[in-house]
Design a protein around this motif. Structure first.
Motif, PDB file in Angstrom:
ATOM      1  N   ASP A  66       2.714  50.639 -53.403  1.00 40.52           N
ATOM      2  CA  ASP A  66       1.647  50.513 -52.893  1.00 40.52           C
ATOM      3  C   ASP A  66       0.428  50.649 -53.895  1.00 40.52           C
ATOM      4  OD1 ASP A  66      -0.382  50.288 -50.564  1.00 40.52           O
ATOM      5  OD2 ASP A  66       0.074  52.585 -50.048  1.00 40.52           O
ATOM      6  N   TYR A  67      -0.774  50.080 -53.450  1.00 37.70           N
ATOM      7  CA  TYR A  67      -2.026  49.935 -54.138  1.00 37.70           C
ATOM      8  C   TYR A  67      -3.291  50.317 -53.345  1.00 37.70           C
ATOM      9  CZ  TYR A  67      -3.829  46.035 -51.476  1.00 37.70           C
ATOM     10  OH  TYR A  67      -4.352  45.294 -50.510  1.00 37.70           O
ATOM     11  N   MET A  68      -4.256  50.380 -54.140  1.00 34.49           N
ATOM     12  CA  MET A  68      -5.769  50.569 -53.467  1.00 34.49           C
ATOM     13  C   MET A  68      -6.700  50.110 -54.251  1.00 34.49           C
ATOM     14  SD  MET A  68      -7.320  54.280 -52.481  1.00 34.49           S
ATOM     15  CE  MET A  68      -7.560  55.125 -54.117  1.00 34.49           C
ATOM     16  N   LEU A  69      -7.369  49.132 -53.343  1.00 32.92           N
ATOM     17  CA  LEU A  69      -8.465  48.497 -54.132  1.00 32.92           C
ATOM     18  C   LEU A  69      -9.802  48.822 -53.669  1.00 32.92           C
ATOM     19  CD1 LEU A  69      -9.638  45.923 -55.821  1.00 32.92           C
ATOM     20  CD2 LEU A  69      -9.121  44.446 -53.775  1.00 32.92           C
ATOM     21  N   THR A  70     -10.941  49.145 -54.441  1.00 33.15           N
ATOM     22  CA  THR A  70     -11.981  49.701 -54.218  1.00 33.15           C
ATOM     23  C   THR A  70     -13.331  48.688 -54.845  1.00 33.15           C
ATOM     24  OG1 THR A  70     -11.340  51.863 -54.067  1.00 33.15           O
ATOM     25  CG2 THR A  70     -13.668  51.535 -53.994  1.00 33.15           C
ATOM     26  N   ILE A  71     -13.945  48.082 -53.977  1.00 35.49           N
ATOM     27  CA  ILE A  71     -15.032  47.236 -54.225  1.00 35.49           C
ATOM     28  C   ILE A  71     -16.464  47.870 -53.964  1.00 35.49           C
ATOM     29  CG2 ILE A  71     -16.002  44.895 -54.470  1.00 35.49           C
ATOM     30  CD1 ILE A  71     -13.206  43.966 -54.123  1.00 35.49           C
ATOM     31  N   THR A  72     -17.295  48.229 -55.130  1.00 37.36           N
ATOM     32  CA  THR A  72     -18.740  48.441 -54.693  1.00 37.36           C
ATOM     33  C   THR A  72     -19.720  47.625 -54.998  1.00 37.36           C
ATOM     34  OG1 THR A  72     -18.995  49.650 -56.819  1.00 37.36           O
ATOM     35  CG2 THR A  72     -17.838  51.012 -55.021  1.00 37.36           C
ATOM     36  N   GLY A  73     -20.945  47.692 -54.326  1.00 35.32           N
ATOM     37  CA  GLY A  73     -22.125  46.974 -54.345  1.00 35.32           C
ATOM     38  C   GLY A  73     -23.378  47.611 -54.960  1.00 35.32           C
ATOM     39  N   LYS A  74     -24.106  46.841 -55.318  1.00 34.06           N
ATOM     40  CA  LYS A  74     -25.666  47.738 -55.609  1.00 34.06           C
ATOM     41  C   LYS A  74     -26.825  46.639 -55.305  1.00 34.06           C
ATOM     42  CE  LYS A  74     -26.324  46.601 -60.446  1.00 34.06           C
ATOM     43  NZ  LYS A  74     -26.715  47.522 -61.706  1.00 34.06           N
ATOM     44  N   SER A  75     -27.682  47.146 -55.000  1.00 37.44           N
ATOM     45  CA  SER A  75     -28.997  46.273 -54.788  1.00 37.44           C
ATOM     46  C   SER A  75     -29.330  45.608 -56.212  1.00 37.44           C
ATOM     47  CB  SER A  75     -30.231  47.352 -54.207  1.00 37.44           C
ATOM     48  OG  SER A  75     -31.263  46.519 -54.309  1.00 37.44           O
ATOM     49  N   ASP A  76     -29.738  44.513 -56.210  1.00 36.75           N
ATOM     50  CA  ASP A  76     -29.916  43.884 -57.496  1.00 36.75           C
ATOM     51  C   ASP A  76     -30.834  42.465 -57.134  1.00 36.75           C
ATOM     52  OD1 ASP A  76     -30.133  42.229 -60.051  1.00 36.75           O
ATOM     53  OD2 ASP A  76     -28.277  43.343 -60.556  1.00 36.75           O
ATOM     54  N   ASN A  77     -31.907  42.540 -57.354  1.00 35.97           N
ATOM     55  CA  ASN A  77     -33.057  41.457 -57.211  1.00 35.97           C
ATOM     56  C   ASN A  77     -33.211  40.358 -58.551  1.00 35.97           C
ATOM     57  OD1 ASN A  77     -33.413  42.141 -54.550  1.00 35.97           O
ATOM     58  ND2 ASN A  77     -34.579  43.527 -55.069  1.00 35.97           N
ATOM     59  N   ASP A  78     -32.486  40.766 -59.755  1.00 32.25           N
ATOM     60  CA  ASP A  78     -32.759  39.973 -60.969  1.00 32.25           C
ATOM     61  C   ASP A  78     -32.155  38.334 -60.667  1.00 32.25           C
ATOM     62  OD1 ASP A  78     -33.594  42.566 -61.906  1.00 32.25           O
ATOM     63  OD2 ASP A  78     -31.879  42.972 -63.103  1.00 32.25           O
ATOM     64  N   TYR A  79     -31.323  38.252 -60.008  1.00 35.41           N
ATOM     65  CA  TYR A  79     -30.544  36.955 -59.627  1.00 35.41           C
ATOM     66  C   TYR A  79     -30.390  36.635 -58.118  1.00 35.41           C
ATOM     67  CZ  TYR A  79     -29.405  36.868 -64.678  1.00 35.41           C
ATOM     68  OH  TYR A  79     -29.529  36.958 -66.104  1.00 35.41           O
ATOM     69  N   THR A  80     -30.441  35.329 -57.947  1.00 36.87           N
ATOM     70  CA  THR A  80     -29.735  34.856 -56.853  1.00 36.87           C
ATOM     71  C   THR A  80     -28.852  34.100 -56.985  1.00 36.87           C
ATOM     72  OG1 THR A  80     -31.598  33.227 -56.326  1.00 36.87           O
ATOM     73  CG2 THR A  80     -31.939  35.427 -55.428  1.00 36.87           C
ATOM     74  N   THR A  81     -27.752  33.799 -56.098  1.00 40.42           N
ATOM     75  CA  THR A  81     -26.707  32.669 -56.185  1.00 40.42           C
ATOM     76  C   THR A  81     -27.253  31.529 -55.239  1.00 40.42           C
ATOM     77  OG1 THR A  81     -25.207  34.667 -56.867  1.00 40.42           O
ATOM     78  CG2 THR A  81     -24.438  32.439 -55.906  1.00 40.42           C
ATOM     79  N   LEU A  82     -27.297  30.400 -56.161  1.00 39.10           N
ATOM     80  CA  LEU A  82     -27.579  29.226 -55.350  1.00 39.10           C
ATOM     81  C   LEU A  82     -26.119  28.408 -55.181  1.00 39.10           C
ATOM     82  CD1 LEU A  82     -28.950  26.618 -54.642  1.00 39.10           C
ATOM     83  CD2 LEU A  82     -28.825  25.806 -57.178  1.00 39.10           C
ATOM     84  N   ARG A  83     -25.725  28.314 -53.927  1.00 39.68           N
ATOM     85  CA  ARG A  83     -24.347  27.776 -53.658  1.00 39.68           C
ATOM     86  C   ARG A  83     -24.774  25.997 -53.372  1.00 39.68           C
ATOM     87  NH1 ARG A  83     -20.758  32.003 -50.487  1.00 39.68           N
ATOM     88  NH2 ARG A  83     -21.318  33.850 -51.622  1.00 39.68           N
ATOM     89  N   LEU A  84     -23.530  25.653 -53.570  1.00 43.55           N
ATOM     90  CA  LEU A  84     -23.600  24.086 -53.462  1.00 43.55           C
ATOM     91  C   LEU A  84     -22.536  23.594 -52.712  1.00 43.55           C
ATOM     92  CD1 LEU A  84     -23.863  23.263 -57.452  1.00 43.55           C
ATOM     93  CD2 LEU A  84     -25.587  23.274 -56.121  1.00 43.55           C
ATOM     94  N   PRO A  85     -22.714  22.226 -52.169  1.00 42.13           N
ATOM     95  CA  PRO A  85     -21.655  21.773 -51.096  1.00 42.13           C
ATOM     96  C   PRO A  85     -20.341  21.321 -51.855  1.00 42.13           C
ATOM     97  CG  PRO A  85     -23.711  20.796 -50.889  1.00 42.13           C
ATOM     98  CD  PRO A  85     -23.970  21.605 -52.071  1.00 42.13           C
TER      99      PRO A  85
END
Length: 232
Positions: free
Chosen positions: A111-130
């Motif tokens: 078995d396994y356990m995967l834990t992913i967490t986030g945080k508020s961060d306004n230093d960058y934004t991600t520009l997504r491309l087609p």
């Protein structure tokens, strides 16, 4: 007095609800764990991560724990690879962690356990491309054949774009993640406005052997092409 207490409680509930809603919130909406036993044995945990909140959030950290049949931890890793990690509300991305499994047989990995967490961060934004994708099996190159994931990325902005990154994700017909790879153009290469570039990444042969053993058929490729842009 009872009316006052009821009003206070109602206001507290409202404040808590607004506070909870007015934030980014990560949800792992698909994950898959694959053990590849070749010269060495590794466990790979893949995940699709969605921002289901109403504010931006960054995919910040993760932990993978792998357990044996007794429920005891075999190994763990906190080295998370996340792509397009600055998520706007409603956006998704991909991440993975892998770790070597030592001193046990493959049959003992349970078995396994995967834990992913986030945080508020306004230093960058991600520009997504087609980006458009394709998948091709048994492509002959010299004396060998390869299975390739393709991503064609277009610069739809008015400026040359450097540091473009692409994550390519192999999926089965049910959307389960089977494999993940990435490419990076670094800071010395740019896609010119209106231009496109195609990237191909091969699927590791150990994974292809595992698909055949498990009776799994890859069906499609998803990809995210992006640039992390520093904010003023």
């Amino acid at each position: 007095m009872k009316k006052v207490l009821a009003l206070i409680l109602a206001l507290l509930v409202l404040l808590i609800s607004v506070s909870a809603f007015a934030a980014g919130k990560l949800s792992v909406t698909q994950e898959n764990f694959i053990v590849i036993n070749s010269y060495w044995m590794y466990g790979y945990a893949y995940a699709r991560v969605d921002n289901i909140g109403d504010k931006p959030i960054k995919v910040n950290a993760g932990v993978l724990e792998i357990f044996d049949t007794n429920g005891d931890a075999i190994t763990s890793s906190d080295y998370l690879d996340a792509y397009a990690e600055y998520l706007q509300p409603g956006e998704y991305t991909y991440a993975y962690i892998y770790d070597e499994i030592e001193d046990v047989e493959e049959s003992d990995v349970d078995d396994y356990m995967l834990t992913i967490t986030g945080k508020s961060d306004n230093d960058y934004t991600t520009l997504r491309l087609p980006v458009t994708t394709d998948y091709a099996e048994d492509v002959e190159e010299g004396w060998s054949t390869y299975n390739y994931m393709y991503a064609t990325v277009t610069n739809n902005t008015d400026e040359p774009l450097y540091d473009v990154e692409v994550v390519l994700v192999l999926l089965d017909a049910d959307g389960n993640i089977l494999y993940m790879s990435d490419a990076d153009m670094y800071s010395d290469k740019a896609i010119m406005p209106g231009s496109s570039i195609q990237i191909k990444e091969y699927v590791d042969s150990d994974f292809i052997d595992w698909y055949e053993t498990e009776g799994i058929q890859p069906a499609s490729v998803d990809a995210i092409a992006f640039v992390n842009v520093e904010q003023d």
